[in-house]
Scaffold this active site. Structure first.
Site, PDB file in Angstrom:
ATOM      1  N   ARG A  99       0.879  -1.169   0.000  1.00 28.67           N
ATOM      2  CA  ARG A  99       0.000   0.000   0.000  1.00 28.67           C
ATOM      3  C   ARG A  99       0.924   1.229   0.000  1.00 28.67           C
ATOM      4  O   ARG A  99       1.951   1.246   0.694  1.00 28.67           O
ATOM      5  CB  ARG A  99      -0.900   0.008   1.239  1.00 28.67           C
ATOM      6  CG  ARG A  99      -1.819   1.196   1.234  1.00 28.67           C
ATOM      7  CD  ARG A  99      -2.667   1.311   2.489  1.00 28.67           C
ATOM      8  NE  ARG A  99      -3.375   2.574   2.472  1.00 28.67           N
ATOM      9  CZ  ARG A  99      -3.919   3.156   3.524  1.00 28.67           C
ATOM     10  NH1 ARG A  99      -3.853   2.556   4.700  1.00 28.67           N
ATOM     11  NH2 ARG A  99      -4.526   4.314   3.412  1.00 28.67           N
ATOM     12  N   HIS A 100       0.550   2.231  -0.790  1.00 28.94           N
ATOM     13  CA  HIS A 100       1.405   3.434  -0.883  1.00 28.94           C
ATOM     14  C   HIS A 100       1.690   4.033   0.497  1.00 28.94           C
ATOM     15  O   HIS A 100       0.942   3.842   1.456  1.00 28.94           O
ATOM     16  CB  HIS A 100       0.720   4.480  -1.767  1.00 28.94           C
ATOM     17  CG  HIS A 100      -0.599   4.945  -1.207  1.00 28.94           C
ATOM     18  ND1 HIS A 100      -0.697   5.896  -0.224  1.00 28.94           N
ATOM     19  CD2 HIS A 100      -1.854   4.547  -1.480  1.00 28.94           C
ATOM     20  CE1 HIS A 100      -1.959   6.080   0.081  1.00 28.94           C
ATOM     21  NE2 HIS A 100      -2.696   5.274  -0.655  1.00 28.94           N
ATOM     22  N   GLY A 101       2.761   4.818   0.561  1.00 25.61           N
ATOM     23  CA  GLY A 101       3.077   5.543   1.793  1.00 25.61           C
ATOM     24  C   GLY A 101       2.046   6.641   2.056  1.00 25.61           C
ATOM     25  O   GLY A 101       1.177   6.902   1.209  1.00 25.61           O
ATOM     26  N   THR A 112      -9.949  10.209  -0.088  1.00 24.15           N
ATOM     27  CA  THR A 112      -9.130  10.450  -1.275  1.00 24.15           C
ATOM     28  C   THR A 112      -9.664   9.729  -2.511  1.00 24.15           C
ATOM     29  O   THR A 112      -9.858  10.339  -3.559  1.00 24.15           O
ATOM     30  CB  THR A 112      -7.672   9.999  -1.013  1.00 24.15           C
ATOM     31  OG1 THR A 112      -7.267  10.498   0.254  1.00 24.15           O
ATOM     32  CG2 THR A 112      -6.736  10.531  -2.069  1.00 24.15           C
ATOM     33  N   ARG A 149       0.555   8.441  -6.084  1.00 24.51           N
ATOM     34  CA  ARG A 149       1.038   8.000  -4.766  1.00 24.51           C
ATOM     35  C   ARG A 149       1.504   6.542  -4.801  1.00 24.51           C
ATOM     36  O   ARG A 149       2.447   6.170  -4.109  1.00 24.51           O
ATOM     37  CB  ARG A 149      -0.021   8.243  -3.678  1.00 24.51           C
ATOM     38  CG  ARG A 149      -1.385   7.595  -3.886  1.00 24.51           C
ATOM     39  CD  ARG A 149      -2.380   8.211  -2.908  1.00 24.51           C
ATOM     40  NE  ARG A 149      -3.705   7.586  -2.842  1.00 24.51           N
ATOM     41  CZ  ARG A 149      -4.739   7.907  -3.614  1.00 24.51           C
ATOM     42  NH1 ARG A 149      -4.591   8.816  -4.566  1.00 24.51           N
ATOM     43  NH2 ARG A 149      -5.914   7.316  -3.447  1.00 24.51           N
ATOM     44  N   GLU A 203      -7.396   3.196  -6.191  1.00 27.68           N
ATOM     45  CA  GLU A 203      -8.217   3.175  -4.972  1.00 27.68           C
ATOM     46  C   GLU A 203      -9.685   3.131  -5.384  1.00 27.68           C
ATOM     47  O   GLU A 203     -10.042   3.566  -6.486  1.00 27.68           O
ATOM     48  CB  GLU A 203      -7.911   4.435  -4.137  1.00 27.68           C
ATOM     49  CG  GLU A 203      -8.643   4.543  -2.819  1.00 27.68           C
ATOM     50  CD  GLU A 203      -8.478   3.318  -1.923  1.00 27.68           C
ATOM     51  OE1 GLU A 203      -9.026   2.243  -2.275  1.00 27.68           O
ATOM     52  OE2 GLU A 203      -7.834   3.432  -0.867  1.00 27.68           O
ATOM     53  N   HIS A 273      -3.416   0.467  -3.331  1.00 24.80           N
ATOM     54  CA  HIS A 273      -4.141   1.280  -2.341  1.00 24.80           C
ATOM     55  C   HIS A 273      -4.842   0.410  -1.294  1.00 24.80           C
ATOM     56  O   HIS A 273      -5.062  -0.774  -1.510  1.00 24.80           O
ATOM     57  CB  HIS A 273      -5.176   2.124  -3.076  1.00 24.80           C
ATOM     58  CG  HIS A 273      -4.545   2.949  -4.139  1.00 24.80           C
ATOM     59  ND1 HIS A 273      -4.165   4.255  -3.942  1.00 24.80           N
ATOM     60  CD2 HIS A 273      -4.161   2.631  -5.414  1.00 24.80           C
ATOM     61  CE1 HIS A 273      -3.595   4.715  -5.041  1.00 24.80           C
ATOM     62  NE2 HIS A 273      -3.580   3.748  -5.945  1.00 24.80           N
ATOM     63  N   GLY A 274      -5.228   1.084  -0.204  1.00 26.19           N
ATOM     64  CA  GLY A 274      -5.879   0.377   0.890  1.00 26.19           C
ATOM     65  C   GLY A 274      -6.990  -0.544   0.411  1.00 26.19           C
ATOM     66  O   GLY A 274      -6.983  -1.738   0.708  1.00 26.19           O
ATOM     67  N   ASN A 275      -7.924  -0.002  -0.374  1.00 25.51           N
ATOM     68  CA  ASN A 275      -9.092  -0.820  -0.721  1.00 25.51           C
ATOM     69  C   ASN A 275      -8.878  -1.704  -1.939  1.00 25.51           C
ATOM     70  O   ASN A 275      -9.386  -2.829  -1.968  1.00 25.51           O
ATOM     71  CB  ASN A 275     -10.322   0.076  -0.884  1.00 25.51           C
ATOM     72  CG  ASN A 275     -10.706   0.689   0.453  1.00 25.51           C
ATOM     73  OD1 ASN A 275     -11.087  -0.016   1.381  1.00 25.51           O
ATOM     74  ND2 ASN A 275     -10.561   2.004   0.580  1.00 25.51           N
TER      75      ASN A 275
HETATM   76  O1  2PG Z   1      -9.508   7.975   1.566  1.00 24.67           O
HETATM   77  C1  2PG Z   1      -9.246   6.922   0.954  1.00 24.67           C
HETATM   78  O2  2PG Z   1      -9.149   6.868  -0.282  1.00 24.67           O
HETATM   79  C2  2PG Z   1      -9.067   5.635   1.729  1.00 24.67           C
HETATM   80  C3  2PG Z   1      -7.611   5.292   1.883  1.00 24.67           C
HETATM   81  O3  2PG Z   1      -6.874   6.326   2.437  1.00 24.67           O
HETATM   82  O4  2PG Z   1      -9.629   5.796   2.988  1.00 24.67           O
HETATM   83  P1  2PG Z   1     -10.326   4.650   3.826  1.00 24.67           P
HETATM   84  O5  2PG Z   1      -9.360   4.230   4.863  1.00 24.67           O
HETATM   85  O6  2PG Z   1     -11.516   5.328   4.392  1.00 24.67           O
HETATM   86  O7  2PG Z   1     -10.746   3.540   2.914  1.00 24.67           O
END
Ligand code: 2PG
Length: 345
Positions: A99-101, A112, A149, A203, A273-275
């Site tokens: 996952r990016h920094g 974001t 990112r 993301e 990314h996170g998701n």
């Molecule tokens: O804002 C976002 O794009 C994501 C990752 O930063 O946030 P969340 O943790 O709410 O999924």
């Protein structure tokens, strides 16, 4: 894969009198380690046979607990591993997910999604640290999202890789872009790592939450509602993508484009990314839509999987060079690391 605890190996390795900082253990195989404050850091890859070779005299005292690492079971390792970066002889390959920094909107606590914002200084440092953790793991191809990112993270991480191959972005947005970015030296080409950018790894699109402050949104709509938008599997934020919708394109991209590369023996890094990574991990680890709710990914911490005979084996995060922990490589990864030691030390 049946993992044996490190503790079992430590018993045998402790009885080995070692003459160097790298070598082959008669019972347990390849070992390499560097001095830490208490004893040695040891990486264990299982190879049968062989004898120690030496660089300098020391006694092998290994301090580690069973909980710190597991050792790859030799029985499930391929038998014909070689030391090349890309090994076509076996179907084993490394898969690194990062996952990016921290981004400038992570720092500001803003939703974001697909807004394309850069890393903060802390994010840059996290990416560099991530690179140190994977600096001994082979990377033949890199996939990133189309967002800066993730691309910054991949590039910064690769500045730390010991092999010093150069990540080069593949431009296929037009025929001209492809033609104009050609490399005309086979030697140079061999020292490059292709970087494929794919919007499908972006993301998840956060809809009308993009740009809103997370805390203010929770204050306005209630933290339960916001948690549902952020972490539920199939409830999308207003006019945005749910995790399920994000998985439809991210996992489809992974299975169509990335998995065949792994199956051909290519070692892959994905910076995303996170998701989008949560959805890919859900696929790799066969998580249920309930289990994925509690899956949280830290920024800039790489996660390693081994792809072996069509299965994904989760290996956790390789330790930072400063961590006095133990990490077990597969036989093939241990050989790759040995090759780097021989080339660069
Ligand atoms: O804002 C976002 O794009 C994501 C990752 O930063 O946030 P969340 O943790 O709410 O999924």
């Amino acid at each position: 894969m049946a993992a044996t605890t490190l503790y079992q190996s430590v018993g045998t390795l402790q009885s080995c009198r070692n003459n160097g900082n790298s070598g082959l253990c008669p019972d347990y195989g390849h070992v390499s380690f560097r001095s830490v404050s208490k004893g040695f850091k040891v990486d264990v890859g299982l190879l049968r046979g062989g004898s120690f070779f030496s660089r300098k005299r020391s006694t092998c005292v290994i301090q580690a607990s069973a909980s710190q690492a597991t050792v790859f079971d030799e029985a499930s390792a391929p038998s014909s591993a070689t030391t090349s970066d890309s090994n076509k002889k076996t179907s084993e390959a490394a898969l690194i997910l990062i996952r990016h920094g921290e981004s400038m909107w992570n720092e500001k606590n803003l939703f974001t999604g697909c807004v394309d914002v850069p890393l903060t200084t802390k994010g840059v440092e996290e990416a560099v640290e991530a690179g140190k953790r994977i600096s001994n793991i082979p990377v033949d191809m890199i996939y990133t999202s189309a967002l800066i990112r993730a691309q910054m993270t991949a590039m910064l991480a690769m500045t730390q890789h010991r092999r010093k191959k150069v990540p080069t972005i593949i431009h296929e947005e037009s025929e001209q872009a492809g033609a104009w970015s050609q490399i005309f030296s086979e030697d140079t080409n061999m020292q490059c790592i292709p970087v494929v950018t794919a919007w499908q790894l972006n993301e998840r699109m956060y809809g009308e939450l993009q740009g809103l402050n997370k805390q203010e949104t929770a204050d306005k709509y209630g933290s339960e509602q916001v948690h549902e938008w952020r972490r539920s599997y199939d409830i999308p934020p207003p006019n945005g993508e749910s995790l399920e919708m994000c998985a439809e394109r991210a996992v489809a991209y992974f299975t169509e484009h990335i998995e065949p590369q792994l199956a051909s023996g290519k070692n892959i890094m994905i910076a995303a990314h996170g998701n989008s990574l949560r959805s890919i991990i859900m696929y790799l680890d066969k998580l249920t839509s309930q289990e994925v709710i509690s899956l949280e990914l830290a920024t800039g911490i790489p996660m390693l999987y081994i792809f072996n005979e069509g299965r994904f084996i989760r290996r956790g995060s390789p330790p930072a060079p400063t961590e006095a922990t133990v990490y077990a490589y597969t036989k093939k990864l241990a050989q790759y690391r040995q090759k780097l030691d021989d080339m660069f030390e």
